[in-house]
Design a protein around this motif. Structure first.
Motif, short mmCIF file in Angstrom:
data_model
loop_
_atom_site.label_atom_id
_atom_site.label_comp_id
_atom_site.label_asym_id
_atom_site.label_seq_id
_atom_site.Cartn_x
_atom_site.Cartn_y
_atom_site.Cartn_z
N VAL A 85 29.32 49.57 -15.25
CA VAL A 85 29.86 49.06 -16.51
C VAL A 85 30.36 47.63 -16.31
O VAL A 85 30.50 46.89 -17.29
CB VAL A 85 30.98 49.97 -17.07
CG1 VAL A 85 30.42 51.34 -17.42
CG2 VAL A 85 32.13 50.10 -16.11
N ALA A 86 30.63 47.28 -15.08
CA ALA A 86 31.01 45.90 -14.73
C ALA A 86 30.48 45.59 -13.34
O ALA A 86 30.56 46.43 -12.45
CB ALA A 86 32.52 45.74 -14.77
N LEU A 87 29.92 44.42 -13.19
CA LEU A 87 29.39 43.99 -11.89
C LEU A 87 29.52 42.48 -11.79
O LEU A 87 29.05 41.74 -12.66
CB LEU A 87 27.93 44.39 -11.72
CG LEU A 87 27.21 43.89 -10.47
CD1 LEU A 87 27.89 44.38 -9.20
CD2 LEU A 87 25.75 44.30 -10.49
N GLU A 88 30.17 42.05 -10.73
CA GLU A 88 30.31 40.62 -10.47
C GLU A 88 30.02 40.38 -8.99
O GLU A 88 30.64 41.02 -8.13
CB GLU A 88 31.72 40.16 -10.83
CG GLU A 88 31.91 38.67 -10.79
CD GLU A 88 33.29 38.24 -11.26
OE1 GLU A 88 33.49 37.02 -11.35
OE2 GLU A 88 34.16 39.09 -11.52
N HIS B 180 28.63 34.48 2.66
CA HIS B 180 29.86 35.22 2.35
C HIS B 180 29.88 35.59 0.86
O HIS B 180 29.80 34.70 0.01
CB HIS B 180 31.09 34.36 2.67
CG HIS B 180 31.26 34.05 4.11
ND1 HIS B 180 30.44 33.17 4.79
CD2 HIS B 180 32.16 34.49 5.01
CE1 HIS B 180 30.83 33.09 6.05
NE2 HIS B 180 31.87 33.88 6.21
N PHE B 181 30.03 36.88 0.57
CA PHE B 181 30.01 37.35 -0.80
C PHE B 181 31.13 38.33 -1.07
O PHE B 181 31.57 39.05 -0.18
CB PHE B 181 28.67 38.04 -1.12
CG PHE B 181 27.51 37.09 -1.12
CD1 PHE B 181 27.15 36.43 -2.27
CD2 PHE B 181 26.80 36.85 0.05
CE1 PHE B 181 26.09 35.53 -2.26
CE2 PHE B 181 25.74 35.97 0.07
CZ PHE B 181 25.38 35.31 -1.09
N ARG B 182 31.54 38.35 -2.34
CA ARG B 182 32.50 39.36 -2.80
C ARG B 182 31.84 40.08 -3.97
O ARG B 182 31.29 39.44 -4.88
CB ARG B 182 33.81 38.71 -3.26
CG ARG B 182 34.82 39.73 -3.73
CD ARG B 182 36.23 39.16 -3.81
NE ARG B 182 36.32 37.88 -4.47
CZ ARG B 182 36.87 37.69 -5.68
NH1 ARG B 182 37.37 38.69 -6.34
NH2 ARG B 182 36.91 36.48 -6.18
N VAL B 183 31.90 41.42 -3.95
CA VAL B 183 31.32 42.24 -5.00
C VAL B 183 32.46 43.00 -5.69
O VAL B 183 33.27 43.65 -5.04
CB VAL B 183 30.30 43.25 -4.44
CG1 VAL B 183 29.85 44.24 -5.51
CG2 VAL B 183 29.10 42.52 -3.85
N VAL B 184 32.50 42.88 -7.01
CA VAL B 184 33.43 43.65 -7.83
C VAL B 184 32.55 44.52 -8.72
O VAL B 184 31.76 43.99 -9.51
CB VAL B 184 34.33 42.74 -8.68
CG1 VAL B 184 35.28 43.57 -9.53
CG2 VAL B 184 35.10 41.76 -7.80
#
Length: 87
Positions: free
Chosen positions: A18-21, A42-46
Motif C-alpha cells: 500500500v506504500a513503497l518508497e 546504499h538504499f533505504r526501503v520503506v
C-alpha cells in the motif's frame, strides 16, 4: 534499469504494497567503505503491505531479501529496511 528501479519493481510485484518508497542514500556515504563510486550502493526501503501481517520481524526481513534475490542484494553494500504490516 537502475538498482533503485529494480528494487521497486521486485517489491511491488511480490508484496502488492500500500506504500513503497525506495530511497537512494548513496550520496550520504560517498568516500566511505562500500562506496563503489556507482552512486547505487546504499538504499533505504520503506514498505507497508498486508503480506507482512502474519510474519515476525525476522521473517519480514528474510522475505524481502528473498524477493530481491541474491544477485541484486550482492550488488548493494547497505540496505536499511522499514517494514510495516497492514491489517
Amino acid at each position: 534499469m537502475s538498482i533503485e528501479n529494480e528494487i521497486t519493481a521486485k517489491l511491488a510485484a511480490e508484496f502488492a504494497p500500500v506504500a513503497l518508497e525506495v530511497i537512494n542514500e548513496s550520496h550520504l556515504h560517498a568516500g566511505h567503505s562500500g562506496d563503489d563510486g556507482s552512486g547505487e550502493s546504499h538504499f533505504r526501503v520503506v514498505i507497508q503491505s498486508a503480506a507482512f501481517t502474519p510474519m515476525s520481524r525476522v521473517a519480514r526481513h528474510r522475505a524481502l531479501h528473498t524477493a530481491l534475490g541474491k544477485d541484486l542484494v550482492a550488488r548493494i553494500h547497505a540496505l536499511s529496511l522499514d517494514i510495516t504490516p497492514v491489517a
